[in-house]
Design a protein around this motif. Structure first.
Motif, PDB file in Angstrom:
ATOM      1  N   GLY A  18       0.834  -1.214   0.000  1.00  0.00           N
ATOM      2  CA  GLY A  18       0.000   0.000   0.000  1.00  0.00           C
ATOM      3  C   GLY A  18       0.861   1.254   0.000  1.00  0.00           C
ATOM      4  N   THR A  19       0.215   2.394  -0.100  1.00  0.00           N
ATOM      5  CA  THR A  19       0.944   3.664  -0.116  1.00  0.00           C
ATOM      6  C   THR A  19       1.695   3.886   1.197  1.00  0.00           C
ATOM      7  N   ALA A  20       1.050   3.554   2.310  1.00  0.00           N
ATOM      8  CA  ALA A  20       1.666   3.809   3.615  1.00  0.00           C
ATOM      9  C   ALA A  20       2.028   2.533   4.355  1.00  0.00           C
ATOM     10  N   VAL A  21       1.223   1.478   4.160  1.00  0.00           N
ATOM     11  CA  VAL A  21       1.426   0.258   4.932  1.00  0.00           C
ATOM     12  C   VAL A  21       1.411  -0.945   3.983  1.00  0.00           C
ATOM     13  N   SER A  22       2.370  -1.866   4.152  1.00  0.00           N
ATOM     14  CA  SER A  22       2.376  -3.082   3.335  1.00  0.00           C
ATOM     15  C   SER A  22       2.159  -4.282   4.243  1.00  0.00           C
ATOM     16  N   ASP A 204     -12.945   1.874  -0.365  1.00  0.00           N
ATOM     17  CA  ASP A 204     -11.617   1.657   0.216  1.00  0.00           C
ATOM     18  C   ASP A 204     -10.960   2.997   0.535  1.00  0.00           C
ATOM     19  N   CYS A 205     -10.784   3.280   1.823  1.00  0.00           N
ATOM     20  CA  CYS A 205     -10.140   4.535   2.228  1.00  0.00           C
ATOM     21  C   CYS A 205      -8.705   4.214   2.633  1.00  0.00           C
ATOM     22  N   GLY A 206      -7.773   4.474   1.755  1.00  0.00           N
ATOM     23  CA  GLY A 206      -6.365   4.184   2.044  1.00  0.00           C
ATOM     24  C   GLY A 206      -5.637   5.447   2.438  1.00  0.00           C
ATOM     25  N   ALA A 207      -4.308   5.384   2.373  1.00  0.00           N
ATOM     26  CA  ALA A 207      -3.517   6.558   2.732  1.00  0.00           C
ATOM     27  C   ALA A 207      -3.436   7.529   1.557  1.00  0.00           C
ATOM     28  N   GLY A 208      -3.228   6.996   0.358  1.00  0.00           N
ATOM     29  CA  GLY A 208      -3.027   7.861  -0.806  1.00  0.00           C
ATOM     30  C   GLY A 208      -4.318   8.250  -1.490  1.00  0.00           C
ATOM     31  N   GLY A 232      -5.941   9.134   3.581  1.00  0.00           N
ATOM     32  CA  GLY A 232      -5.421   9.457   4.908  1.00  0.00           C
ATOM     33  C   GLY A 232      -4.358  10.550   4.866  1.00  0.00           C
ATOM     34  N   ASP A 233      -3.542  10.584   3.804  1.00  0.00           N
ATOM     35  CA  ASP A 233      -2.489  11.613   3.720  1.00  0.00           C
ATOM     36  C   ASP A 233      -3.105  13.003   3.622  1.00  0.00           C
ATOM     37  N   HIS A 234      -4.204  13.079   2.898  1.00  0.00           N
ATOM     38  CA  HIS A 234      -4.871  14.375   2.761  1.00  0.00           C
ATOM     39  C   HIS A 234      -5.426  14.825   4.125  1.00  0.00           C
ATOM     40  N   VAL A 282       1.022  14.070  13.739  1.00  0.00           N
ATOM     41  CA  VAL A 282      -0.340  14.388  13.320  1.00  0.00           C
ATOM     42  C   VAL A 282      -1.139  13.095  13.126  1.00  0.00           C
ATOM     43  N   ARG A 283      -0.472  12.092  12.549  1.00  0.00           N
ATOM     44  CA  ARG A 283      -1.162  10.818  12.305  1.00  0.00           C
ATOM     45  C   ARG A 283      -1.564  10.147  13.621  1.00  0.00           C
ATOM     46  N   ASP A 284      -0.664  10.201  14.602  1.00  0.00           N
ATOM     47  CA  ASP A 284      -0.999   9.656  15.931  1.00  0.00           C
ATOM     48  C   ASP A 284      -2.261  10.309  16.463  1.00  0.00           C
ATOM     49  N   LEU A 285      -2.265  11.633  16.359  1.00  0.00           N
ATOM     50  CA  LEU A 285      -3.397  12.402  16.878  1.00  0.00           C
ATOM     51  C   LEU A 285      -4.682  12.015  16.139  1.00  0.00           C
ATOM     52  N   LYS A 286      -4.586  11.944  14.814  1.00  0.00           N
ATOM     53  CA  LYS A 286      -5.772  11.613  14.015  1.00  0.00           C
ATOM     54  C   LYS A 286      -6.304  10.228  14.372  1.00  0.00           C
ATOM     55  N   GLU A 287      -5.379   9.251  14.483  1.00  0.00           N
ATOM     56  CA  GLU A 287      -5.832   7.880  14.702  1.00  0.00           C
ATOM     57  C   GLU A 287      -6.402   7.681  16.108  1.00  0.00           C
ATOM     58  N   SER A 288      -5.905   8.451  17.092  1.00  0.00           N
ATOM     59  CA  SER A 288      -6.433   8.217  18.437  1.00  0.00           C
ATOM     60  C   SER A 288      -7.563   9.171  18.822  1.00  0.00           C
ATOM     61  N   GLY A 406      -9.970  -0.546   4.339  1.00  0.00           N
ATOM     62  CA  GLY A 406      -8.854   0.410   4.416  1.00  0.00           C
ATOM     63  C   GLY A 406      -8.779   1.094   5.770  1.00  0.00           C
ATOM     64  N   GLY A 407      -7.554   1.427   6.178  1.00  0.00           N
ATOM     65  CA  GLY A 407      -7.328   2.046   7.487  1.00  0.00           C
ATOM     66  C   GLY A 407      -8.067   3.357   7.660  1.00  0.00           C
ATOM     67  N   GLY A 408      -8.197   4.103   6.571  1.00  0.00           N
ATOM     68  CA  GLY A 408      -8.851   5.412   6.658  1.00  0.00           C
ATOM     69  C   GLY A 408     -10.323   5.327   7.009  1.00  0.00           C
ATOM     70  N   SER A 409     -10.905   4.128   6.880  1.00  0.00           N
ATOM     71  CA  SER A 409     -12.332   3.987   7.200  1.00  0.00           C
ATOM     72  C   SER A 409     -12.533   3.636   8.668  1.00  0.00           C
ATOM     73  N   CYS A 410     -11.418   3.633   9.435  1.00  0.00           N
ATOM     74  CA  CYS A 410     -11.526   3.189  10.839  1.00  0.00           C
ATOM     75  C   CYS A 410     -11.928   4.300  11.802  1.00  0.00           C
ATOM     76  N   ALA A 411     -11.987   5.539  11.331  1.00  0.00           N
ATOM     77  CA  ALA A 411     -12.388   6.614  12.251  1.00  0.00           C
ATOM     78  C   ALA A 411     -13.815   6.342  12.717  1.00  0.00           C
ATOM     79  N   PRO A 412     -14.065   6.420  14.028  1.00  0.00           N
ATOM     80  CA  PRO A 412     -15.418   6.145  14.528  1.00  0.00           C
ATOM     81  C   PRO A 412     -16.439   7.052  13.820  1.00  0.00           C
ATOM     82  N   ARG A 442     -10.883  -4.187   8.649  1.00  0.00           N
ATOM     83  CA  ARG A 442     -10.902  -3.126   7.633  1.00  0.00           C
ATOM     84  C   ARG A 442      -9.474  -2.792   7.228  1.00  0.00           C
ATOM     85  N   LYS A 443      -8.592  -2.701   8.250  1.00  0.00           N
ATOM     86  CA  LYS A 443      -7.203  -2.329   7.958  1.00  0.00           C
ATOM     87  C   LYS A 443      -6.528  -3.373   7.078  1.00  0.00           C
ATOM     88  N   PHE A 444      -6.834  -4.641   7.356  1.00  0.00           N
ATOM     89  CA  PHE A 444      -6.137  -5.704   6.638  1.00  0.00           C
ATOM     90  C   PHE A 444      -7.053  -6.447   5.661  1.00  0.00           C
TER      91      PHE A 444
HETATM   92  N1  LIG Z   1      -8.318   4.878  13.480  1.00  0.00           N
HETATM   93  C1  LIG Z   1      -8.005   5.525  12.357  1.00  0.00           C
HETATM   94  N2  LIG Z   1      -8.651   6.660  12.035  1.00  0.00           N
HETATM   95  C2  LIG Z   1      -8.354   7.336  10.909  1.00  0.00           C
HETATM   96  N3  LIG Z   1      -7.428   6.940  10.021  1.00  0.00           N
HETATM   97  C3  LIG Z   1      -6.746   5.806  10.291  1.00  0.00           C
HETATM   98  C4  LIG Z   1      -6.995   5.038  11.467  1.00  0.00           C
HETATM   99  N4  LIG Z   1      -6.157   3.963  11.454  1.00  0.00           N
HETATM  100  C5  LIG Z   1      -5.416   4.059  10.330  1.00  0.00           C
HETATM  101  N5  LIG Z   1      -5.760   5.157   9.636  1.00  0.00           N
HETATM  102  C6  LIG Z   1      -5.175   5.655   8.367  1.00  0.00           C
HETATM  103  O1  LIG Z   1      -5.303   4.678   7.352  1.00  0.00           O
HETATM  104  C7  LIG Z   1      -4.259   4.868   6.385  1.00  0.00           C
HETATM  105  C8  LIG Z   1      -3.598   3.540   6.105  1.00  0.00           C
HETATM  106  O2  LIG Z   1      -4.595   2.679   5.624  1.00  0.00           O
HETATM  107  P1  LIG Z   1      -4.268   1.514   4.597  1.00  0.00           P
HETATM  108  O3  LIG Z   1      -3.262   0.589   5.191  1.00  0.00           O
HETATM  109  O4  LIG Z   1      -5.563   0.917   4.150  1.00  0.00           O
HETATM  110  O5  LIG Z   1      -3.607   2.369   3.416  1.00  0.00           O
HETATM  111  P2  LIG Z   1      -2.588   1.889   2.295  1.00  0.00           P
HETATM  112  O6  LIG Z   1      -2.970   0.513   1.820  1.00  0.00           O
HETATM  113  O7  LIG Z   1      -1.199   2.079   2.764  1.00  0.00           O
HETATM  114  O8  LIG Z   1      -2.906   3.013   1.215  1.00  0.00           O
HETATM  115  P3  LIG Z   1      -3.562   2.894  -0.240  1.00  0.00           P
HETATM  116  O9  LIG Z   1      -4.717   1.928  -0.137  1.00  0.00           O
HETATM  117  O10 LIG Z   1      -3.990   4.291  -0.557  1.00  0.00           O
HETATM  118  O11 LIG Z   1      -2.451   2.409  -1.121  1.00  0.00           O
HETATM  119  C9  LIG Z   1      -3.266   5.871   7.007  1.00  0.00           C
HETATM  120  O12 LIG Z   1      -3.489   7.151   6.432  1.00  0.00           O
HETATM  121  C10 LIG Z   1      -3.668   5.861   8.479  1.00  0.00           C
HETATM  122  O13 LIG Z   1      -3.354   7.075   9.136  1.00  0.00           O
END
Ligand SMILES: Nc1ncnc2c1ncn2[C@@H]1O[C@H](COP(=O)(O)OP(=O)(O)OP(=O)(O)O)[C@@H](O)[C@H]1O
Length: 483
Positions: A18-22, A204-208, A232-234, A282-288, A406-412, A442-444
């Motif tokens: 992924g863009t941020a996480v593999s 799918d809400c990813g990082a990019g 998520g980067d935005h 900033v990411r820590d803050l957003k995720e928690s 996707g991780g970006g969809s994890c915000a409550p 969702r993340k995985f």
């Molecule tokens: N609880 C959360 N609330 C908001 N955003 C979160 C949370 N947990 C993770 N994220 C965000 O999800 C993103 C990572 O998600 P994911 O692993 O699906 O992306 P990716 O696969 O790397 O990116 P892409 O799918 O765009 O290639 C990051 O931007 C991260 O900050």
């Protein structure tokens, strides 16, 4: 001829870059064994570069001043595509890859007067940096103590990956890693499988990027794909701006600078690297702390224990509701011309989401602009646009199976808000149902789908063998078999 794998051989090795996480691990398992940061530090050999020889074969040569010229499009790229340092024009030889805590490792390099750039495998949702993709797979194989020659490999690709990129992926797996069998699957198909569905509208809400992809009977309907660069980067960039304002205009000091006593060199780090390290805070803050109001216009209350945030240097920030609502950016659409205006004159940005949703509720469905149009659409608009592009017969089924991934969809609040906004924007007698698996799934989700698929008995005849690859070549295979 396909390779038929039977008995204990099912599963293979599954990777989702992924863009941020593999995510990597063995098929048939519940969770990936290795979750790696996709953002790798890269230290170049200062004196050498690969350049294309007359016959296209890479040659090694000494770098000249010309190689260090900043590309003309550098400021634009910095702003719109990636916050990282651009490499010199010609591809330099990588002297070392830095995995793990790239911020600290990179900062240590800068202290010593060396440089380090941060590279990401995908840019704007497209497979882009093949060196980084290769390095991530190499690291994953090493950590898992396996190799492509030992077992089949399933790689997840972006849902709208081009045939060229898919052919390149096959080349990487068969030629660089010597795989004896491989398979490429699209992200959305895998996320749908992970949610137990062969047909679904995958959000799918990813990082990019954020994408909405219709999947019917395991196949992606390409014409219905809607993608936006708001991932998520935005959201991080938006939260970064708000946090800086809260700190009286002072940028948050990154953890890597605090650990390095006195942060003497912090101010002299290259701008892009500094931004990269700041975004971690900033990411820590957003995720928690991040939440999305369950309905548009609903106020958000701050919980007692979430009213203050400690920055790495010990500064305490009084959190505001604007800041915790940063993930709501995914639900807001902005005209691109207005984004450009924003660079020039600060407060002219105009959010069109509310106006659109409100109007659309009273209007018949309209024809949407083409895929990847210049409008950065809001998520509910993307859902609507995607449905309008697919056959009427499958729309109802897709609406009842909107799968979040996707991780970006994890915000409550994401699932409730999506449901509310989609219902508002549809103005049709259809009902929508959001399938929101647990945050972990969702993340995985994409990886889990790959793990399920690769371990199905009926899938084993689908692996593509090295012999097939050698006989047909990657381009023909991709055209004939997967696209
Ligand atoms: N609880 C959360 N609330 C908001 N955003 C979160 C949370 N947990 C993770 N994220 C965000 O999800 C993103 C990572 O998600 P994911 O692993 O699906 O992306 P990716 O696969 O790397 O990116 P892409 O799918 O765009 O290639 C990051 O931007 C991260 O900050």
């Amino acid at each position: 001829m396909s390779v038929a794998m039977g008995g204990d051989e099912t599963g293979g090795f599954v990777g989702d870059v992924g863009t941020a996480v593999s995510k990597f691990g063995f098929g048939g398992e519940d969770a990936p064994k290795g979750v790696l940061s996709s953002r790798l530090g890269c230290v170049f050999d200062q004196n050498q570069a690969y350049v294309k020889g007359s016959n296209g074969v890479p040659l090694l040569r000494e770098l000249t001043a010309e190689d260090y010229k900043v590309p003309d499009d550098y400021p634009a790229r910095l702003h719109t595509r990636s916050p990282f340092v651009a490499p010199p024009q010609n591809q330099q030889c990588v002297a070392k890859w830095l995995h793990g805590d790239v911020s600290s490792l990179g900062a240590a390099r800068f202290d010593k007067g060396e440089s380090c750039v941060v590279r990401s495998p995908l840019v704007d949702g497209e497979l882009d940096d093949w060196d980084t993709i290769e390095e991530l797979w190499r690291e994953a194989f090493e950590r898992a103590k396996t190799s492509g020659a030992e077992q089949p490999v399933l790689a997840a690709t972006p849902s709208d990956a081009t045939p060229k990129h898919r052919a390149q992926y096959l080349e990487l797996l068969f030629e660089t890693f010597g795989c004896r069998a491989a398979y490429l699957a699209r992200n959305a198909t895998l996320a749908a499988f992970a949610a137990g569905r062969a047909s679904a509208l995958v959000v799918d809400c990813g990082a990019g990027t954020t994408s909405v992809v219709p999947v019917v009977d395991g196949y992606v309907l390409m014409k219905g794909i809607r993608t936006s660069k708001r991932g998520g980067d935005h959201v991080d960039a938006h939260a970064h701006e708000l946090l800086t304002k809260l700190c009286g205009g002072t940028e948050p000091v990154p953890r890597a600078a605090v650990r390095r006593e006195g942060r003497k060199t912090y101010e002299s780090w290259p701008e892009a690297f500094r931004k990269f390290t700041q975004r971690e805070t900033v990411r820590d803050l957003k995720e928690s702390y991040g939440v999305i109001p369950k309905k548009w216009g609903l106020a958000v209350g701050l919980k007692e224990d979430k009213r203050q945030f400690f920055l790495p240097d010990g500064t305490i920030v009084d959190v505001t509701t604007d800041l915790v609502r940063a993930p709501e950016q995914l639900f807001e659409g902005v005209e691109e011309e207005e984004v450009v205006k924003k660079e020039e004159e600060e407060p002219s940005i105009k959010v069109v989401r509310d106006a659109r949703v409100g109007q659309r509720a009273l209007q018949p469905p309209q024809i949407q602009p083409p895929i990847n149009d210049p409008v950065v659409a809001a998520l509910p608009e993307m859902v609507k646009g995607s449905l309008e592009r697919v056959d009427v017969d499958v729309r109802k089924d897709l609406l009842l199976n909107i799968v979040l991934s996707g991780g970006g969809s994890c915000a409550p609040g994401t699932a409730e808000r999506l449901h509310s906004d989609v219902a508002l924007s549809l103005c049709a007698p259809f009902k929508a149902k959001i399938v929101a698996p647990a945050a972990f799934e969702r993340k995985f989700g994409v990886w889990i789908g790959g793990s399920i698929l690769s371990s199905l008995g009926s899938f084993q005849q689908m692996w593509l063998s090295k012999k097939e690859y050698d006989d047909d070549g990657p381009t023909r295979l991709v055209e004939g078999r997967w696209d």
